[in-house]
Design a protein around this motif. Structure first.
Motif, PDB file in Angstrom:
ATOM      1  N   GLY A 153       0.802  -1.221   0.000  1.00 27.58           N
ATOM      2  CA  GLY A 153       0.000   0.000   0.000  1.00 27.58           C
ATOM      3  C   GLY A 153       0.827   1.259   0.000  1.00 27.58           C
ATOM      4  N   ALA A 154       2.073   1.163  -0.430  1.00 30.15           N
ATOM      5  CA  ALA A 154       3.022   2.279  -0.299  1.00 30.15           C
ATOM      6  C   ALA A 154       2.700   3.438  -1.232  1.00 30.15           C
ATOM      7  CB  ALA A 154       4.436   1.787  -0.572  1.00 30.15           C
ATOM      8  N   TYR A 155       3.101   4.618  -0.784  1.00 30.40           N
ATOM      9  CA  TYR A 155       3.096   5.819  -1.634  1.00 30.40           C
ATOM     10  C   TYR A 155       4.459   6.471  -1.500  1.00 30.40           C
ATOM     11  CZ  TYR A 155       2.434  10.511  -3.348  1.00 30.40           C
ATOM     12  OH  TYR A 155       2.587  11.689  -4.042  1.00 30.40           O
ATOM     13  N   HIS A 156       5.112   6.732  -2.651  1.00 33.45           N
ATOM     14  CA  HIS A 156       6.430   7.354  -2.620  1.00 33.45           C
ATOM     15  C   HIS A 156       6.550   8.562  -3.537  1.00 33.45           C
ATOM     16  CE1 HIS A 156       8.080   4.345   0.022  1.00 33.45           C
ATOM     17  NE2 HIS A 156       7.629   3.385  -0.760  1.00 33.45           N
ATOM     18  N   GLY A 157       5.501   8.914  -4.305  1.00 31.23           N
ATOM     19  CA  GLY A 157       5.588  10.116  -5.108  1.00 31.23           C
ATOM     20  C   GLY A 157       4.836  10.027  -6.414  1.00 31.23           C
ATOM     21  N   LEU A 158       4.941  11.122  -7.189  1.00 29.32           N
ATOM     22  CA  LEU A 158       4.090  11.294  -8.367  1.00 29.32           C
ATOM     23  C   LEU A 158       4.829  11.429  -9.687  1.00 29.32           C
ATOM     24  CD1 LEU A 158       1.424  13.722  -6.881  1.00 29.32           C
ATOM     25  CD2 LEU A 158       1.013  11.406  -7.698  1.00 29.32           C
ATOM     26  N   THR A 159       6.161  11.411  -9.696  1.00 35.70           N
ATOM     27  CA  THR A 159       6.836  11.446 -10.989  1.00 35.70           C
ATOM     28  C   THR A 159       6.542  10.139 -11.722  1.00 35.70           C
ATOM     29  OG1 THR A 159       8.886  10.436 -10.191  1.00 35.70           O
ATOM     30  CG2 THR A 159       8.707  12.849 -10.022  1.00 35.70           C
ATOM     31  N   ALA A 160       6.797  10.106 -13.017  1.00 33.93           N
ATOM     32  CA  ALA A 160       6.500   8.907 -13.801  1.00 33.93           C
ATOM     33  C   ALA A 160       7.219   7.693 -13.237  1.00 33.93           C
ATOM     34  CB  ALA A 160       6.882   9.131 -15.270  1.00 33.93           C
ATOM     35  N   ASP A 161       8.490   7.864 -12.885  1.00 31.88           N
ATOM     36  CA  ASP A 161       9.261   6.734 -12.377  1.00 31.88           C
ATOM     37  C   ASP A 161       8.805   6.323 -10.981  1.00 31.88           C
ATOM     38  OD1 ASP A 161      11.456   4.845 -12.756  1.00 31.88           O
ATOM     39  OD2 ASP A 161      12.452   5.942 -11.153  1.00 31.88           O
ATOM     40  N   VAL A 162       8.589   7.305 -10.112  1.00 30.27           N
ATOM     41  CA  VAL A 162       8.254   6.998  -8.720  1.00 30.27           C
ATOM     42  C   VAL A 162       6.821   6.483  -8.594  1.00 30.27           C
ATOM     43  CG1 VAL A 162       8.085   7.949  -6.381  1.00 30.27           C
ATOM     44  CG2 VAL A 162       9.956   8.645  -7.870  1.00 30.27           C
ATOM     45  N   SER A 163       5.903   7.008  -9.402  1.00 24.59           N
ATOM     46  CA  SER A 163       4.531   6.497  -9.344  1.00 24.59           C
ATOM     47  C   SER A 163       4.473   5.028  -9.729  1.00 24.59           C
ATOM     48  CB  SER A 163       3.608   7.317 -10.248  1.00 24.59           C
ATOM     49  OG  SER A 163       3.980   7.209 -11.605  1.00 24.59           O
ATOM     50  N   ALA A 164       5.451   4.557 -10.503  1.00 26.43           N
ATOM     51  CA  ALA A 164       5.494   3.147 -10.905  1.00 26.43           C
ATOM     52  C   ALA A 164       5.842   2.226  -9.746  1.00 26.43           C
ATOM     53  CB  ALA A 164       6.492   2.947 -12.047  1.00 26.43           C
ATOM     54  N   PHE A 165       6.314   2.796  -8.607  1.00 28.10           N
ATOM     55  CA  PHE A 165       6.468   1.974  -7.400  1.00 28.10           C
ATOM     56  C   PHE A 165       5.708   2.586  -6.224  1.00 28.10           C
ATOM     57  CE2 PHE A 165      10.503   4.388  -7.765  1.00 28.10           C
ATOM     58  CZ  PHE A 165      10.629   4.997  -6.527  1.00 28.10           C
ATOM     59  N   SER A 166       4.525   3.150  -6.537  1.00 26.20           N
ATOM     60  CA  SER A 166       3.617   3.685  -5.518  1.00 26.20           C
ATOM     61  C   SER A 166       2.249   3.016  -5.666  1.00 26.20           C
ATOM     62  CB  SER A 166       3.490   5.205  -5.663  1.00 26.20           C
ATOM     63  OG  SER A 166       4.692   5.863  -5.351  1.00 26.20           O
ATOM     64  N   PRO A 167       2.093   1.791  -5.169  1.00 26.46           N
ATOM     65  CA  PRO A 167       0.852   1.044  -5.412  1.00 26.46           C
ATOM     66  C   PRO A 167      -0.400   1.692  -4.857  1.00 26.46           C
ATOM     67  CG  PRO A 167       2.311  -0.127  -3.885  1.00 26.46           C
ATOM     68  CD  PRO A 167       3.103   0.968  -4.479  1.00 26.46           C
ATOM     69  N   SER A 168      -0.277   2.573  -3.865  1.00 32.80           N
ATOM     70  CA  SER A 168      -1.474   3.198  -3.299  1.00 32.80           C
ATOM     71  C   SER A 168      -2.175   4.118  -4.292  1.00 32.80           C
ATOM     72  CB  SER A 168      -1.126   3.993  -2.039  1.00 32.80           C
ATOM     73  OG  SER A 168      -0.351   5.135  -2.355  1.00 32.80           O
ATOM     74  N   LEU A 169      -1.515   4.471  -5.399  1.00 33.58           N
ATOM     75  CA  LEU A 169      -2.165   5.322  -6.408  1.00 33.58           C
ATOM     76  C   LEU A 169      -3.269   4.590  -7.149  1.00 33.58           C
ATOM     77  CD1 LEU A 169       0.959   7.192  -7.822  1.00 33.58           C
ATOM     78  CD2 LEU A 169      -0.806   8.114  -6.316  1.00 33.58           C
ATOM     79  N   GLY A 170      -3.332   3.274  -7.023  1.00 33.71           N
ATOM     80  CA  GLY A 170      -4.457   2.526  -7.564  1.00 33.71           C
ATOM     81  C   GLY A 170      -4.214   1.930  -8.933  1.00 33.71           C
ATOM     82  N   VAL A 171      -5.243   1.240  -9.428  1.00 32.53           N
ATOM     83  CA  VAL A 171      -5.109   0.478 -10.673  1.00 32.53           C
ATOM     84  C   VAL A 171      -4.895   1.370 -11.885  1.00 32.53           C
ATOM     85  CG1 VAL A 171      -6.425  -1.482  -9.813  1.00 32.53           C
ATOM     86  CG2 VAL A 171      -7.630   0.417 -10.932  1.00 32.53           C
ATOM     87  N   GLY A 172      -5.266   2.631 -11.783  1.00 31.98           N
ATOM     88  CA  GLY A 172      -5.058   3.543 -12.904  1.00 31.98           C
ATOM     89  C   GLY A 172      -3.605   3.910 -13.112  1.00 31.98           C
TER      90      GLY A 172
END
Length: 451
Positions: free
Chosen positions: A158-177
């Motif tokens: 359920g991690a969140y680590h950020g919103l850049t293209a690269d970091v959002s790719a390892f932020s599962p809390s952003l959801g299925v989108g």
């Protein structure tokens, strides 16, 4: 102002306004929401079923356009309180003197860096400045990949680590989108409530870590880094058992990977007793990142490194960030550091946070829908379930509590599976009196919302 514009319903979200409910809002709020979506587009989100218009802040309070005060029990970005006069004066003084970048010699950035690194173990000896935590995590991962020669990343589910293209790719809390990258694997968070006792939690994390590493190696990615927010705030806020991270980090190191401690949320004394969340676990990360709480909301963030990681990276890769570590942001960061020390805010976080957890735990005894109260310092989670026998997360009940508290002018939020954990994370100067105001309102709301 909304003529000719049609609001579209967004996907359900934790503690968010649903645009399809716009007609239920008061006229002024309805117009502002419509204008916001017309001008800013559909990507932005608002808190609460009925959004709050905030026009002013001071200390632990926010004020709406009618002068009503709201107790802020959520904003860690303004870590030393809204519009702290010492921080405001430091920013103003520097802004009227000079604002430029790190390509010029400036004593202020050197003095701050010395003190900033002095809050950490000696092993972390270099700091690089960015504007946001997302950028800091992006930079940390660039270094980890360069140093290890691997691409694989492991995070909690359920991690969140950020919103850049690269970091959002390892932020599962952003959801299925926002799908995870093929080089990313997840492990479960240290959930004692649903995975047994302390030993079982550690054993589960280590086993899953080894399995994730093996899978990354099998697919040719290897392991570059395990990155974790050290209080697992987006997973549902997990602070214990003490020391549980060390065997997990050992497994990463044994496979040639690095450990990155994401301290954007738990850092700067928020968890009490220590400056950084990782210190509670007795581990020393290879890289530590932090974000905007560093400047009380002024855009400044940083990554601190073991110096060996930057030898080849610094020799071969040009790093420059125009606004990262600019003069005004450094002045804000220095002022925040001064305030935390001078006002004893780490001790305050420990004292007031312990009081909050104790009082809510007592309160929770009367409710089958509260499974656990947990946290550290001024970072508290209240796990809401359908019943204690099944421990099934109940996000709907949690959301009712969050929005009812908003109607009583107490602002908090939710995290964790299905948004089922009340997230209590106020500014660091939060006082016993502030806590009592929150607790008095929470007692009323729980009686009315949890049956």
């Amino acid at each position: 102002m909304t003529k000719g514009f049609t609001l579209k319903a967004s996907e359900p979200m934790v503690n968010g306004f649903d645009p399809s409910d716009i007609e239920r809002l008061p006229p002024r709020t309805r117009e502002q929401v419509g204008d916001r979506e017309r001008l800013l587009g559909p990507g932005y989100r608002l808190f609460y079923e009925e959004p709050v218009e905030i026009v002013r802040g001071a200390g632990t309070l926010l004020y709406d356009a009618d002068g009503n005060d709201y107790l802020d029990v959520y904003n860690n970005v303004t870590s030393v309180g809204h519009c702290h006069p010492y921080v405001v004066e430091a920013i103003h003084r520097q802004l009227t003197t000079l604002n430029t970048n790190t390509r010029y010699l400036q004593q202020s950035i050197l003095g701050y860096s010395e003190q900033f690194l002095g809050t950490m173990p000696d092993e972390l000896g270099h700091v690089m400045f960015t504007c946001t935590g997302s950028e800091a995590n992006d930079l940390a991962m660039r270094v980890a990949r360069y140093y290890t020669g691997n691409q694989g990343i492991i995070v909690t589910a359920g991690a969140y680590h950020g919103l850049t293209a690269d970091v959002s790719a390892f932020s599962p809390s952003l959801g299925v989108g926002v799908p995870l990258g093929p080089h990313v694997r997840t492990i479960t968070a240290p959930n004692r409530l649903r995975h047994g006792g302390d030993d079982d939690v550690v054993a589960t994390m280590v086993r899953e870590m080894r399995e994730a590493i093996a899978d990354l190696q099998r697919h040719g990615f290897g392991i570059a880094a395990f990155i974790a927010d050290t209080i697992f705030s987006s997973d549902g806020i997990y602070a214990d058992p003490a020391g549980f991270l060390q065997p997990v980090v050992d497994a990463v190191h044994d496979a040639g990977g690095l450990f990155i401690a994401d301290e954007v949320q738990p850092g700067f004394g928020r968890t009490g007793r220590h400056w950084w969340g990782f210190q509670r676990h007795g581990v020393v990360p290879d890289i530590m990142t932090t974000g905007k709480p560093m400047g009380n909301g002024i855009p400044i963030a940083a990554a601190a490194f073991r110096p060996a990681l930057l030898v080849e990276f610094g020799r071969n890769i040009r790093y420059f960030n125009t606004f990262g570590g600019n003069s005004v942001s450094i002045a804000a960061a220095q002022a925040v550091l001064d305030v935390i020390v001078d006002e004893g805010l780490i001790d305050n976080a420990d004292k007031v946070g312990s009081y909050i957890m104790s009082e809510i735990a007592t309160m929770a005894g009367g409710y089958e829908q509260i499974a656990e109260v947990r946290g550290a310092g001024l970072f508290v989670g209240v796990d809401v379930v359908t019943d204690r026998d099944s421990n099934t997360p109940d996000g709907e009940a949690t959301l009712r509590v969050v929005n009812h508290m908003r109607r009583r002018r107490v602002l908090l939020s939710a995290s964790g599976p299905r948004g089922s954990v009340l997230k209590i994370r106020p500014p660091l100067p939060f006082s016993i009196a502030d806590a009592d105001r929150m607790l008095e309102n929470l007692a009323v709301v729980l009686r009315e919302e949890l049956h």
